[in-house]
Design an enzyme around this catalytic site. Structure first.
Site, PDB file in Angstrom:
ATOM      1  N   MET A  21       0.940  -1.243   0.021  1.00 48.10           N
ATOM      2  CA  MET A  21       0.183   0.109  -0.105  1.00 48.10           C
ATOM      3  C   MET A  21       0.881   1.177  -0.138  1.00 48.10           C
ATOM      4  O   MET A  21       1.445   1.555   0.865  1.00 48.10           O
ATOM      5  CB  MET A  21      -1.008   0.047   1.252  1.00 48.10           C
ATOM      6  CG  MET A  21      -0.451   0.553   2.420  1.00 48.10           C
ATOM      7  SD  MET A  21      -1.850   0.660   3.616  1.00 48.10           S
ATOM      8  CE  MET A  21      -1.599   2.204   4.390  1.00 48.10           C
ATOM      9  N   CYS A  22       0.651   1.926  -1.244  1.00 45.10           N
ATOM     10  CA  CYS A  22       1.441   3.053  -1.433  1.00 45.10           C
ATOM     11  C   CYS A  22       0.487   4.328  -0.688  1.00 45.10           C
ATOM     12  O   CYS A  22      -0.652   4.163  -0.804  1.00 45.10           O
ATOM     13  CB  CYS A  22       2.295   3.434  -2.633  1.00 45.10           C
ATOM     14  SG  CYS A  22       3.077   2.254  -3.009  1.00 45.10           S
TER      15      CYS A  22
END
Lengths: 936, 355
Positions: free
Chosen positions: B1-2
């Site tokens: 998850m960026c």
């Protein structure tokens, strides 16, 4: 040359004023604020008559079923700027929208007769899509369509809105009747559950409620966080929970039907623009006449957006099916910079842009005609046009363009955010006429809302406001009531306040100001139709007295019954004192938040103008049934020197045959809320007592102890005026006193019980009893008010002279002359006992007789009735501790009883800094006097 | 998850107000995720980067200042101090969870090329299978520019190549290509990737939230190669000022309609629902001067029905859907901390407060 419009009024709020909508026919202004409020201003009384709080009030006691505190869900919509407002042309509905992504529809019922104002939120419109803020809203009357533009660049609309509200209202009334029975018992609820149709309604309400933007599930805001604690889940389908929610929306009252309407998918125009939609304007009149056909009604709008484009859309309603659709007609007008505001004066579209330019487009040719450039390159947040005069608002102020001219002024309102021009129609003709009065309203980010008079700007179009001509119009319109023009009164008062008529100052400036003021009043009376207007000279170069008469307009047969009323007033004022202590310029009338401010607004120029116009209005409308004589002096504040002589000298000129009643208004209420009628004043003797030696000032080291000093002599005799209990020791002082009778005490008791006196005095609460009023109003007093010595005031200097001011207040029964005599004799007697070489001087600076009216006479009865009618409450009958010198003079001279009606509220600060007068008091006073003068 | 965050303001802001102080800043978001029980969501522990354009005229040309590290963002002392002492009116920040490529500073976003700055949130599906096609497509100069190994950096190279082929020289020191050129280059880049992944018949949709700036205009996409799935989350907020109301809690102050402050973020930085608006899926947001523009990306994945509810399962599975706890409601009448001279607790205590 162009000139700045005049500021009529200014209101202050704590947060930015973001949007404005005027209801000229109802004389109301609506202002949307940054803190979720809509302020409602009554343009007649200049009062903020109502503040609507948008969204739910969380801890209101309205909800009988809810025991749990409100969830964060339900209160998260409370902070929502009201970014835009619009109205239906019939002024029945107000539409508001803003940062909460909701459009709210308000029904506005205003009854001008009793000034009652009913505002109800009748519908809430929402979209299930995330539209962000709503920046622009427009209601189209013919197609009954509400169009609004949003932050996500989409344009949404809802057709047949009145019908929808009506349908939904019927439904929700039915629902409310079952869901909210008078007694909340279980049987009723189960009965409700058994009722199939009611249940389906319940489900409908429930569904709609849960889909409101602040309630519906959001992936971000409503998901489980890392703590694993989920927020409040959507409410389950139980009547209790629904009613809780409904009541939080203030709609649980069955008399308070409320529709919740969702925008259907087909009514959402996505990417109507590529930027925020900031503005929607309607092309009125001629434009659509071409587009009308038998089957459809077409209305056209222009949307303006941050993408710089102004697009024309046609809103088409099929007459048969009632369906409304919106078609893009043209997207050709590219302004390069973002369009923040727009306005139309056909055939021109004016676009206010983000770089300080105003682009003018010809809507017939769709060509750019011209560009105007404001002095400052910031967003034109609002643009308004009237008769080719262009008013552009940006953070640096207001810029007015006309032909090749430009003026710019900064009204000190922080950054200006909103404005609107509106016109009050005085004629029934819908076309613009010379009698239409244009105003500009502007709102700033400092929370100020200002009202500007544009009639000066439009002088060449609208010949100046002459009172007579306009009132004549009003006669045709409304033949029953009296029309009083507050605007006109204000402009006269403004002029009157500007004269520095300080009678205490004997300077050339003040003398000249007084002379000019007297001339102004002379002209004003003449202009308003008074006859026998005269300036009466007063001895010793005191300021002149103005005499004017408005004669009755009865037929010769009837006018034998006409009474003659004398109005007494004064145009001089107390000095303004330390100007640092004033928030505004004392000699320039300022109107703020429903109050007039300036020296003299309360004492006595404000009440004077009120009285003049109460009579002039009747006279202009040919309804005056009694003679009213005005006798206005210019030296009241210094004790009316020479006034009595003038009265006697010109008695026949003033009174004619006979004066029936004397009226005056020269005091204020006892508190903020209760209208008062005054029937008693104390008298006064102001004396200066001086002890002098024939030596010069000495030194306590060199001369101390050598001879009797004036200061001690003065103190010794002053100390004889009162004993240690505070009893006044002047011989025969108390002899003629009467104790108040039962009726008197009853009135005093009534005042104590009704009025909120504690606000107005520095005494403690316990002091407020009848005894307090008896002491203040019906008992004499003696005060030492000043003490002065000669010399530099250095602690080692022995003054060669010392003086003290003594102010004695007298009550009916006491005789001014004999008290004066006794005082002097008493002081001299004690002074002689001192065997001092010094000399005693006693000077009476001014004096006034005490006065007591008869509160049961005819005039007081009529006055009481009219005050009760106008204020919707019975007035308090009060006396006062202060004095008006001329009241007894007049009574004696003209052999008529006087009636005193206080005008200002108790905080009016007469004689102090920041003198003010509540406009409501002022306009009501005018109405009351109009009625009283005609009914005597 | 960026996660990424973009700030563009009329006035410069202290970086700490964006990065370290807000309870829900992207740094704290990555830090928070340590507490998550849900193992499907990895921590954003694979480094971070901040690019900011200096306000000083002498420093303003040829690219922003970049600060990148492979240590977890919440553990970086330098970031704490730097962000307290640095101001900028245009900031790109990114926190990374690796999808492709190793843990290396060269793989950290944002990527820069002269005055252009780029970052990506999401992933190109089956990137390995289109990588060769992409590398052949771009000119040598951009092939040689590549230092790392990620799909994101390759996408940036493709963007630069596209801009170049449109007739703009990406190495122009002063940037300033105009919003139309930047947007069109972005659209074209997305189109290439979409077409290539379609050719190989990849099953899973690609999530292409790209952000690019030339130092004056910002263009951000929210895009997915699917007609039924939701793209990775993206929100924007605009107002007069971004103010701290109590330690760690911020809100967007909106005194008027102007957009003196514009923020675009994978996840909202405040808990105030009204402050944030979702960027519609499959659209491009442009910040031109201080004005926000929104353009749809109309292709086979464009959803005509405005009420169509896309499924967010895919984005959620990849940890690309923003999630936060609900805060206690924000007191709306409290003025900003600085305004009344109230003091603020030190950053350390604030962090403790967060735990």
């Amino acid at each position: 040359m162009l000139e700045n419009p005049e500021l009529i009024h200014k209101w202050d709020h704590t947060h930015s004023i973001l949007s404005i909508c005027a209801f000229p026919n109802k004389n109301l202004l609506f202002a949307g604020t940054q803190d979720s409020k809509i302020l409602v201003v009554d343009k007649r009384s200049y009062n903020v008559v109502k503040t609507i709080q948008i969204g739910n009030t969380t801890s209101s006691g309205l909800d009988p079923l809810s025991s749990s505190p409100p969830t964060s869900n339900s209160i998260s919509n409370t902070r929502s700027s009201v970014l835009c407002l619009d109205k239906s042309q019939d002024e029945k509905y107000l539409f508001s929208a803003g940062a909460d992504s909701l459009v709210r529809v308000w029904s506005i019922e205003y009854c001008p007769k009793d000034r009652s104002l009913q505002i109800k939120e009748v519908a809430t419109v929402y979209s299930i899509t995330d539209i962000g803020d709503i920046f622009a809203i427009k209601y189209l009357d013919e197609t009954q369509t509400l169009v609004f533009g949003c932050q996500n660049a989409s344009l949404l609309y809802l057709d047949n809105i009145v019908d929808r509200i009506h349908d939904s209202t019927t439904v929700s009334t039915a629902f409310n009747k079952t869901a909210f029975p008078p007694s909340h018992n279980n049987n009723d609820i189960s009965a409700l559950r058994n009722d199939e149709s009611a249940t389906s309604l319940l489900i409908q309400s429930q569904t709609n409620l849960d889909r409101l933007p602040h309630r519906r599930y959001d992936k971000f805001f409503d998901s489980k966080g890392p703590t694993g604690s989920a927020p409040q889940t959507p409410l389950s389908l139980s009547p209790e929970s629904i009613s809780r929610e409904l009541s939080s929306l203030n709609i649980c009252d069955s008399n308070y039907p409320h529709a919740i309407l969702e925008i259907p998918a087909e009514n959402i125009i996505r990417y109507a623009h590529n930027g925020f939609i900031y503005s929607i304007v309607q092309i009125m009149d001629t434009y659509n006449a071409l587009n009308h056909s038998d089957n459809v009604i077409t209305e056209s709008i222009i949307t303006g957006s941050g993408d710089g484009i102004s697009k024309i859309w046609n809103v088409v309603k099929n007459k048969k099916s009632g369906n409304v659709s919106i078609e893009l007609e043209d997207e050709g007008m590219d302004n390069d910079d973002g369009v923040i505001s727009q306005t139309i004066e056909f055939p021109f579209l004016y676009c206010g842009l983000s770089d300080g330019l105003i682009n003018i487009w010809d809507l017939n040719t769709r060509q750019l005609v011209s560009s105007l450039s404001a002095p400052d390159e910031s967003d034109i947040t609002s643009v308004s046009v009237h008769d080719d005069y262009v008013f552009a608002i940006n953070e640096e102020g207001i810029t007015l363009f006309y032909q090749d001219q430009l003026i710019h002024w900064n009204p000190n309102q922080g950054k200006l955010l909103s404005s609107e021009i509106f016109v009050t129609h005085n004629s029934t003709n819908s076309n613009l006429s010379a009698n239409d009065l244009p105003y500009l309203v502007a709102g700033g980010n400092d929370g100020s809302l200002t009202l500007w008079d544009l009639s000066f700007v439009f002088q060449n179009l609208h010949s100046s406001r002459t009172f007579a001509r306009r009132v004549q119009q009003d006669v045709e319109k409304d033949s029953l009531g009296v029309n009083i023009d507050t605007e006109e009164m204000l402009s006269s008062l403004k002029k009157l306040i500007s004269y520095k008529t300080v009678s205490q100052n004997d300077t050339t400036e003040c003398k000249m100001a007084s002379a000019r003021c007297a001339t102004y009043l002379y002209d004003l009376f003449a202009q308003l139709g008074a006859d026998n207007v005269k300036l009466l000279p007063v001895a010793d170069h005191h300021n002149p007295v103005i005499l004017a008469q408005f004669s009755n307009q009865l037929t010769p047969e009837d006018n034998r019954t006409a009474k003659k009323i004398l109005w007494y007033g004064h145009y001089d004022v107390i000095t303004a004192g330390d100007s640092e202590r004033w928030d505004t310029d004392p000699f320039s009338l300022t109107c703020e938040n429903g109050y007039l401010k300036g020296r003299g607004v309360s004492d006595n120029k404000g009440p004077l103008i009120s009285a003049i116009y109460s009579v002039a209005s009747l006279y202009q409308q040919k309804k005056l049934t009694n003679d009213v004589v005005f006798l206005i002096e210019g030296s009241e504040e210094i004790g009316s020197p020479g006034f009595e002589e003038v009265c006697n000298k010109f008695k026949s000129n003033i009174a004619g045959d006979n004066i029936d009643w004397i009226f005056l208004s020269n005091s204020s209420w006892v508190d903020e809320d209760h209208p008062c009628i005054n029937y008693g004043l104390r008298g006064v003797i102001n004396a200066e007592i001086t002890v002098k030696s024939n030596k010069s000032n000495g030194h306590s080291g060199i001369n101390g102890g050598v001879y009797p000093e004036p200061t001690f002599d003065l103190m010794r005799i002053l100390s004889k005026l009162q004993d240690d209990e505070g009893n006044i020791l002047i011989p025969d002082f108390h002899k003629p006193l009467r104790t108040p009778d039962d009726k008197e005490l009853e009135r005093f008791t009534n005042v104590i019980e009704s009025a909120t006196l504690s606000k107005t005095d520095s005494c403690t609460e316990n002091d407020y009893c009848v005894d307090y009023l008896v002491k203040n109003w019906a008992t004499p007093s003696l005060s030492i008010t000043s003490m002065n010595v000669s010399g530099p005031g250095n602690i080692t200097v022995i003054p060669h002279s010392a003086s003290a001011g003594v102010s004695i207040r007298l009550v009916p029964g006491q005789n001014v002359a004999s008290v004066k005599e006794n005082l002097e004799a008493y002081l001299r007697e004690h002074f002689s006992k001192l065997a001092s070489h010094n000399q005693l001087e006693i000077t009476v600076v001014n004096e006034a007789e005490p006065w007591l009216g008869d509160p049961s006479n005819h005039a007081y009865e009529v006055l009481k009735k009219e005050v009760t009618k106008t204020w919707e409450m019975e007035p308090l009958f009060v006396r006062e501790g202060g004095s008006i010198p001329s009241i007894r003079t007049l009574e004696r001279c003209f052999d008529a009883p006087a009636i005193q009606i206080p005008c200002g509220q108790s905080s009016a600060n007469a004689h102090l800094d920041n003198e003010n007068l509540r406009i409501q008091n002022w306009t009501n006073m005018t109405e009351i006097l109009s009625n009283v003068f005609n009914k005597l | 998850m960026c996660r990424f965050l973009i700030f563009k303001g009329k006035e410069p802001i202290k970086l700490s107000h964006l990065l370290t102080r807000p309870a829900h800043s992207i740094i704290n978001q990555s830090f928070d995720s340590r507490l998550r029980l849900d193992r499907r969501r990895p921590m954003n522990g694979d480094g971070f980067g901040v690019a900011y354009y200096p306000t000083d005229q002498d420093l303003s040309q040829d690219g922003p200042c970049i600060f990148k590290a492979i240590t977890p963002a919440w553990n970086n002392q330098n970031l704490e101090t730097l962000s307290e002492k640095t101001k900028s009116d245009l900031v790109f920040a990114h926190v990374r969870a690796s999808t492709y490529g190793v843990l290396a500073e060269t793989n950290c976003h944002p990527f820069t090329y002269h005055n252009i700055c780029f970052m990506h949130n999401g992933g190109i599906s089956n990137f390995n299978m289109i990588k060769r096609k992409l590398l052949i497509h771009i000119g040598d100069i951009y092939l040689n520019f590549l230092q790392g190994s990620t799909d994101s950096e390759c996408a940036f190279a493709l963007f630069l190549d596209t801009l170049d082929k449109m007739g703009y020289d990406p190495s122009r020191k002063e940037g300033n290509f105009g919003h139309i050129a930047l947007r069109n280059a972005m659209l074209k880049t997305i189109e290439y990737i979409k077409d290539w992944t379609q050719e190989i018949g990849s099953g899973e949709p690609s999530l292409l939230n790209f952000a690019v700036t030339d130092g004056s205009t910002v263009v951000v996409s929210r895009y997915i190669t699917s007609k039924t799935d939701e793209a990775a989350s993206l929100h924007f907020s605009s107002g007069s000022r971004f103010v701290e109301t109590s330690p760690g809690e911020y809100r967007m102050e909106r005194l008027d309609r102007k957009q003196d402050v514009v923020m675009v973020a994978s996840e909202p930085l405040t808990f105030e629902r009204g402050d944030w608006t979702a960027v519609p899926t499959n659209s491009i947001l442009t910040i031109k001067k201080q004005t926000i523009l929104l353009h749809p990306i109309i292709d086979e994945y464009y959803q005509e029905d405005p009420l169509y509810l896309r499924s967010s399962t895919l984005a959620e599975d990849k940890g690309l859907m923003g999630t936060v706890p609900l805060a206690k409601s924000v007191e709306k009448n409290v003025p900003p901390l600085e305004r009344e001279g109230r003091t603020r607790q030190s950053i350390t205590t604030t962090t403790t407060h967060l735990i």
